[in-house]
Design a protein around this motif. Structure first.
Motif, mmCIF file in Angstrom:
data_model
loop_
_atom_site.group_PDB
_atom_site.id
_atom_site.type_symbol
_atom_site.label_atom_id
_atom_site.label_comp_id
_atom_site.label_asym_id
_atom_site.label_seq_id
_atom_site.Cartn_x
_atom_site.Cartn_y
_atom_site.Cartn_z
ATOM 1 N N TRP A 106 -4.172 39.463 10.935
ATOM 2 C CA TRP A 106 -5.153 39.386 9.852
ATOM 3 C C TRP A 106 -6.209 38.364 10.230
ATOM 4 O O TRP A 106 -6.011 37.542 11.110
ATOM 5 C CB TRP A 106 -4.489 39.043 8.505
ATOM 6 C CG TRP A 106 -3.957 37.660 8.385
ATOM 7 C CD1 TRP A 106 -4.564 36.590 7.787
ATOM 8 C CD2 TRP A 106 -2.701 37.159 8.876
ATOM 9 N NE1 TRP A 106 -3.772 35.471 7.884
ATOM 10 C CE2 TRP A 106 -2.610 35.795 8.540
ATOM 11 C CE3 TRP A 106 -1.631 37.733 9.576
ATOM 12 C CZ2 TRP A 106 -1.520 35.005 8.878
ATOM 13 C CZ3 TRP A 106 -0.539 36.955 9.903
ATOM 14 C CH2 TRP A 106 -0.482 35.608 9.555
ATOM 15 N N ARG A 122 2.139 38.470 4.209
ATOM 16 C CA ARG A 122 1.312 39.499 4.843
ATOM 17 C C ARG A 122 2.171 40.502 5.617
ATOM 18 O O ARG A 122 1.905 41.704 5.584
ATOM 19 C CB ARG A 122 0.252 38.861 5.742
ATOM 20 C CG ARG A 122 -0.839 38.193 4.925
ATOM 21 C CD ARG A 122 -1.853 37.494 5.800
ATOM 22 N NE ARG A 122 -2.830 36.796 5.002
ATOM 23 C CZ ARG A 122 -3.937 37.342 4.477
ATOM 24 N NH1 ARG A 122 -4.200 38.623 4.690
ATOM 25 N NH2 ARG A 122 -4.778 36.625 3.769
ATOM 26 N N HIS A 125 3.618 42.708 3.154
ATOM 27 C CA HIS A 125 2.570 43.620 2.680
ATOM 28 C C HIS A 125 2.388 44.785 3.662
ATOM 29 O O HIS A 125 2.310 45.947 3.248
ATOM 30 C CB HIS A 125 1.256 42.857 2.506
ATOM 31 C CG HIS A 125 0.167 43.662 1.909
ATOM 32 N ND1 HIS A 125 -0.038 43.741 0.558
ATOM 33 C CD2 HIS A 125 -0.765 44.460 2.479
ATOM 34 C CE1 HIS A 125 -1.051 44.548 0.318
ATOM 35 N NE2 HIS A 125 -1.521 44.992 1.471
ATOM 36 N N THR A 134 -5.624 43.465 4.900
ATOM 37 C CA THR A 134 -4.771 42.327 4.554
ATOM 38 C C THR A 134 -3.791 42.005 5.667
ATOM 39 O O THR A 134 -3.504 40.838 5.936
ATOM 40 C CB THR A 134 -4.010 42.615 3.242
ATOM 41 O OG1 THR A 134 -4.975 42.810 2.207
ATOM 42 C CG2 THR A 134 -3.065 41.493 2.876
ATOM 43 N N THR A 148 -10.439 42.347 1.933
ATOM 44 C CA THR A 148 -9.051 41.929 2.062
ATOM 45 C C THR A 148 -8.512 41.583 0.690
ATOM 46 O O THR A 148 -9.143 40.846 -0.058
ATOM 47 C CB THR A 148 -8.936 40.690 2.977
ATOM 48 O OG1 THR A 148 -9.447 41.031 4.256
ATOM 49 C CG2 THR A 148 -7.497 40.235 3.112
ATOM 50 N N CYS A 158 -4.160 47.690 -1.557
ATOM 51 C CA CYS A 158 -5.316 47.333 -0.727
ATOM 52 C C CYS A 158 -6.238 48.523 -0.562
ATOM 53 O O CYS A 158 -5.779 49.661 -0.542
ATOM 54 C CB CYS A 158 -4.857 46.921 0.679
ATOM 55 S SG CYS A 158 -4.273 45.261 0.724
#
Length: 160
Positions: A106, A122, A125, A134, A148, A158
């Motif tokens: 990221w 992250r 995610h 992201t 992001t 996202c």
């Protein structure tokens, strides 16, 4: 913008086990190679000079590597075009085969040192939503500046 990178792995045995000797004994030279590589900015480390003693998960065999680079290309050059590659090819000797993504990338503002907790969020995610701005992968990259979603904010999806 700079590129942050987190990768995790579950060792086949504790760090002091002879099975892990070759990995453990080469941490310092590989870390030195990273630090000398063009585009390297920063890496997470403890008093011993590596991150293997930093426990983020309940599992003591799970270790982390968190770094910052000037670009995806600089990181890719280090990972795939230096002496690091020989150790990457041998990862199954020391690490269990992953059943989910173990690496995420990221963008961070230049001068930012990412927090390990944010890095883990992250990665989670990425595991839940796939590559997005992201958290993304080498194969599915996003450019700096693409929208992001900060993990933990009130939006749960996202943008693609």
């Amino acid at each position: 913008m700079h590129l942050a990178q987190l990768n995790v792995g579950r060792l086949r045995a504790p760090m002091e086990d002879p099975l892990i000797d070759d990995f453990r004994e080469n941490l310092e030279p590989v870390n030195a190679l990273a630090e000398a590589s063009p585009g390297f900015v920063w890496r997470l480390q403890d008093e011993a000079g590596d991150a293997t003693g930093i426990k983020v998960f309940d599992d003591d065999l799970e270790i982390v590597n968190l770094t910052v680079w000037e670009s995806v290309e600089a990181l890719a050059d280090f990972v795939y075009r230096t002496g690091h590659t020989a150790f990457l090819r041998r990862r199954r000797e020391w690490f269990e085969a992953p059943s989910q993504p173990i690496l995420c990338l990221w963008w961070v503002p230049e001068g930012t040192i990412p927090a390990i907790d944010d890095a883990v969020v992250r990665l989670e995610h990425l595991r839940a939503h796939g590559p997005t701005p992201t958290a993304f992968t080498f194969r599915h990259r996003f450019d700096p500046g693409e929208e992001t979603v900060v993990p933990g904010d009130d939006r749960d999806v996202c943008p693609a």
